[in-house]
Design a protein around this motif. Structure first.
Motif, mmCIF file in Angstrom:
data_model
loop_
_atom_site.group_PDB
_atom_site.id
_atom_site.type_symbol
_atom_site.label_atom_id
_atom_site.label_comp_id
_atom_site.label_asym_id
_atom_site.label_seq_id
_atom_site.Cartn_x
_atom_site.Cartn_y
_atom_site.Cartn_z
ATOM 1 N N ASP A 132 -5.083 24.496 -7.292
ATOM 2 C CA ASP A 132 -4.973 25.204 -6.019
ATOM 3 C C ASP A 132 -3.554 25.028 -5.467
ATOM 4 O OD1 ASP A 132 -6.816 26.350 -3.657
ATOM 5 O OD2 ASP A 132 -5.258 25.069 -2.817
ATOM 6 N N GLN A 133 -2.968 26.130 -5.016
ATOM 7 C CA GLN A 133 -1.556 26.050 -4.608
ATOM 8 C C GLN A 133 -1.312 25.124 -3.435
ATOM 9 O OE1 GLN A 133 0.028 29.985 -4.060
ATOM 10 N NE2 GLN A 133 0.799 30.008 -6.168
ATOM 11 N N THR A 134 -2.235 25.117 -2.486
ATOM 12 C CA THR A 134 -2.002 24.267 -1.309
ATOM 13 C C THR A 134 -2.845 22.995 -1.326
ATOM 14 O OG1 THR A 134 -3.621 25.568 -0.098
ATOM 15 C CG2 THR A 134 -1.308 26.115 0.270
ATOM 16 N N GLY A 135 -3.822 22.908 -2.216
ATOM 17 C CA GLY A 135 -4.701 21.741 -2.239
ATOM 18 C C GLY A 135 -3.967 20.481 -2.674
ATOM 19 N N LYS A 136 -4.398 19.360 -2.126
ATOM 20 C CA LYS A 136 -3.794 18.064 -2.479
ATOM 21 C C LYS A 136 -4.894 17.037 -2.703
ATOM 22 C CE LYS A 136 0.646 18.948 -1.668
ATOM 23 N NZ LYS A 136 1.594 19.055 -2.786
ATOM 24 N N LEU A 137 -4.619 16.130 -3.604
ATOM 25 C CA LEU A 137 -5.466 14.950 -3.768
ATOM 26 C C LEU A 137 -4.555 13.746 -3.577
ATOM 27 C CD1 LEU A 137 -8.021 13.423 -4.492
ATOM 28 C CD2 LEU A 137 -7.617 13.953 -6.902
ATOM 29 N N PHE A 138 -4.717 13.092 -2.423
ATOM 30 C CA PHE A 138 -3.891 11.919 -2.123
ATOM 31 C C PHE A 138 -4.640 10.652 -2.520
ATOM 32 C CE2 PHE A 138 -2.353 14.881 1.290
ATOM 33 C CZ PHE A 138 -1.057 15.019 0.815
ATOM 34 N N ARG A 185 -2.695 9.687 -14.799
ATOM 35 C CA ARG A 185 -3.035 8.339 -15.276
ATOM 36 C C ARG A 185 -4.087 7.662 -14.402
ATOM 37 N NH1 ARG A 185 1.532 4.329 -13.230
ATOM 38 N NH2 ARG A 185 2.485 5.601 -11.623
ATOM 39 N N TYR A 186 -4.321 8.213 -13.188
ATOM 40 C CA TYR A 186 -5.309 7.606 -12.296
ATOM 41 C C TYR A 186 -6.658 8.315 -12.321
ATOM 42 C CZ TYR A 186 -1.321 5.131 -10.352
ATOM 43 O OH TYR A 186 -0.211 4.342 -10.188
ATOM 44 N N ARG A 187 -6.816 9.321 -13.189
ATOM 45 C CA ARG A 187 -8.028 10.139 -13.148
ATOM 46 C C ARG A 187 -9.308 9.288 -13.273
ATOM 47 N NH1 ARG A 187 -9.739 15.817 -14.525
ATOM 48 N NH2 ARG A 187 -7.541 16.339 -14.323
ATOM 49 N N ASP A 188 -9.376 8.435 -14.284
ATOM 50 C CA ASP A 188 -10.598 7.643 -14.467
ATOM 51 C C ASP A 188 -10.842 6.699 -13.287
ATOM 52 O OD1 ASP A 188 -10.996 8.880 -16.855
ATOM 53 O OD2 ASP A 188 -10.266 7.217 -18.092
ATOM 54 N N ASP A 189 -9.761 6.135 -12.777
ATOM 55 C CA ASP A 189 -9.899 5.219 -11.637
ATOM 56 C C ASP A 189 -10.429 5.952 -10.408
ATOM 57 O OD1 ASP A 189 -8.823 3.319 -13.267
ATOM 58 O OD2 ASP A 189 -6.816 3.395 -12.374
ATOM 59 N N VAL A 190 -9.950 7.168 -10.209
ATOM 60 C CA VAL A 190 -10.390 7.941 -9.039
ATOM 61 C C VAL A 190 -11.874 8.271 -9.170
ATOM 62 C CG1 VAL A 190 -10.145 10.159 -7.851
ATOM 63 C CG2 VAL A 190 -8.110 8.891 -8.549
ATOM 64 N N ILE A 191 -12.282 8.699 -10.353
ATOM 65 C CA ILE A 191 -13.699 9.040 -10.534
ATOM 66 C C ILE A 191 -14.565 7.791 -10.394
ATOM 67 C CG2 ILE A 191 -15.388 9.911 -12.208
ATOM 68 C CD1 ILE A 191 -13.178 11.868 -13.145
ATOM 69 N N TYR A 217 0.845 -1.198 0.000
ATOM 70 C CA TYR A 217 0.000 0.000 0.000
ATOM 71 C C TYR A 217 0.878 1.245 0.000
ATOM 72 C CZ TYR A 217 -3.910 -2.997 1.486
ATOM 73 O OH TYR A 217 -4.866 -3.964 1.576
ATOM 74 N N LYS A 218 0.577 2.159 -0.923
ATOM 75 C CA LYS A 218 1.354 3.403 -0.965
ATOM 76 C C LYS A 218 0.417 4.586 -1.043
ATOM 77 C CE LYS A 218 5.768 2.162 -3.124
ATOM 78 N NZ LYS A 218 5.540 0.716 -3.218
ATOM 79 N N ILE A 219 0.726 5.634 -0.291
ATOM 80 C CA ILE A 219 -0.029 6.884 -0.438
ATOM 81 C C ILE A 219 0.790 7.808 -1.335
ATOM 82 C CG2 ILE A 219 -0.963 8.905 0.720
ATOM 83 C CD1 ILE A 219 -1.653 7.180 3.093
ATOM 84 N N ILE A 220 0.169 8.247 -2.402
ATOM 85 C CA ILE A 220 0.849 9.099 -3.386
ATOM 86 C C ILE A 220 -0.019 10.316 -3.676
ATOM 87 C CG2 ILE A 220 2.065 7.182 -4.512
ATOM 88 C CD1 ILE A 220 -0.159 7.535 -6.778
ATOM 89 N N GLU A 221 0.582 11.304 -4.317
ATOM 90 C CA GLU A 221 -0.228 12.420 -4.813
ATOM 91 C C GLU A 221 -0.844 12.011 -6.148
ATOM 92 O OE1 GLU A 221 1.354 16.365 -4.626
ATOM 93 O OE2 GLU A 221 2.479 15.899 -2.797
ATOM 94 N N PHE A 222 -1.981 12.598 -6.449
ATOM 95 C CA PHE A 222 -2.702 12.283 -7.681
ATOM 96 C C PHE A 222 -1.784 12.380 -8.900
ATOM 97 C CE2 PHE A 222 -4.969 13.881 -11.414
ATOM 98 C CZ PHE A 222 -5.945 12.914 -11.573
ATOM 99 N N GLU A 223 -1.938 11.432 -9.812
ATOM 100 C CA GLU A 223 -1.281 11.489 -11.126
ATOM 101 C C GLU A 223 -2.368 11.320 -12.169
ATOM 102 O OE1 GLU A 223 1.749 8.452 -11.277
ATOM 103 O OE2 GLU A 223 2.463 9.014 -9.270
#
Ligand SMILES: CC(C)(COP(=O)(O)OP(=O)(O)OC[C@H]1O[C@@H](n2cnc3c(N)ncnc32)[C@H](O)[C@@H]1OP(=O)(O)O)[C@@H](O)C(=O)NCCC(=O)NCCS
Length: 146
Positions: free
Chosen positions: A44-50, A13-19, A5-11
């Motif tokens: 957003d400068q400080t926003g994150k999608l993990f 290539r994962y857009r469809d999977d996330v939706i 299991y890894k926590i990463i920032e959004f990339e």
């Protein structure tokens, strides 16, 4: 955390999977375009999608923001097949750690009052009910999504 299991920032290539994950977790709403929500957090400068992933499979996500006073979390989701394995807790820990690096003093989040299981989940993580009314005003109407 199991080693795969890894926590990463959004990339991208994962857009469809996330939706897809948001849809199966019932987090999408007709008045919110999930693609636009991803674009907004990325701009957003400080926003994150993990994301939490195992190999290349997206198992969970959380969107984190900070407005200079309070932190917020949206789209917390864990794939139904992987729930109750502490992944939600790990995603919230990652969000809190990130907000702390920004100096954020408090995290606020919204859960529907009818969503008792999720309120219990947050209770396990130390979140308490604030006696406030949440008011909202739509500023941008997203295109309808189904
Ligand atoms: C809410 C959600 C993210 C929780 O993720 P999860 O990975 O299953 O949660 P965890 O395994 O990390 O659980 C952490 C703790 O909360 C408890 N918990 C998790 N789900 C719970 C539930 N449905 N009811 C009661 N307690 C729950 C766990 O038992 C655990 O308790 P512990 O301290 O005894 O270990 C997941 O259920 C989900 O994606 N739900 C659908 C999307 C959603 O509603 N998101 C929230 C939007 S506001």
């Amino acid at each position: 955390m199991p080693p795969d299991y890894k926590i990463i920032e959004f990339e991208e290539r994962y857009r469809d999977d996330v939706i897809h994950l948001w849809r199966i977790c019932d987090l999408t709403r007709p008045w919110n375009d999930p693609n636009k929500d991803i674009d907004r957090i990325l701009s957003d400068q400080t926003g994150k999608l993990f994301l939490i992933r195992e190999d290349n499979k997206v198992l969970g996500s959380v969107m984190v923001g900070y407005d200079g006073h309070r932190g917020s979390v949206y789209y917390l989701s864990v794939h139904p097949d992987y729930q109750k394995k502490n992944l939600g807790r790990l995603l919230m820990k990652r969000s809190e750690d990130y907000l702390l690096t920004l100096g954020c003093p408090k995290l606020n989040l919204m859960v529907r009052t009818s969503n008792i299981p999720v309120i219990e989940f947050y209770g396990r993580l130390g979140y308490e009910k604030d006696e406030v009314v949440v008011l909202g005003k739509r500023l941008i109407t997203d295109q309808k999504q189904h």
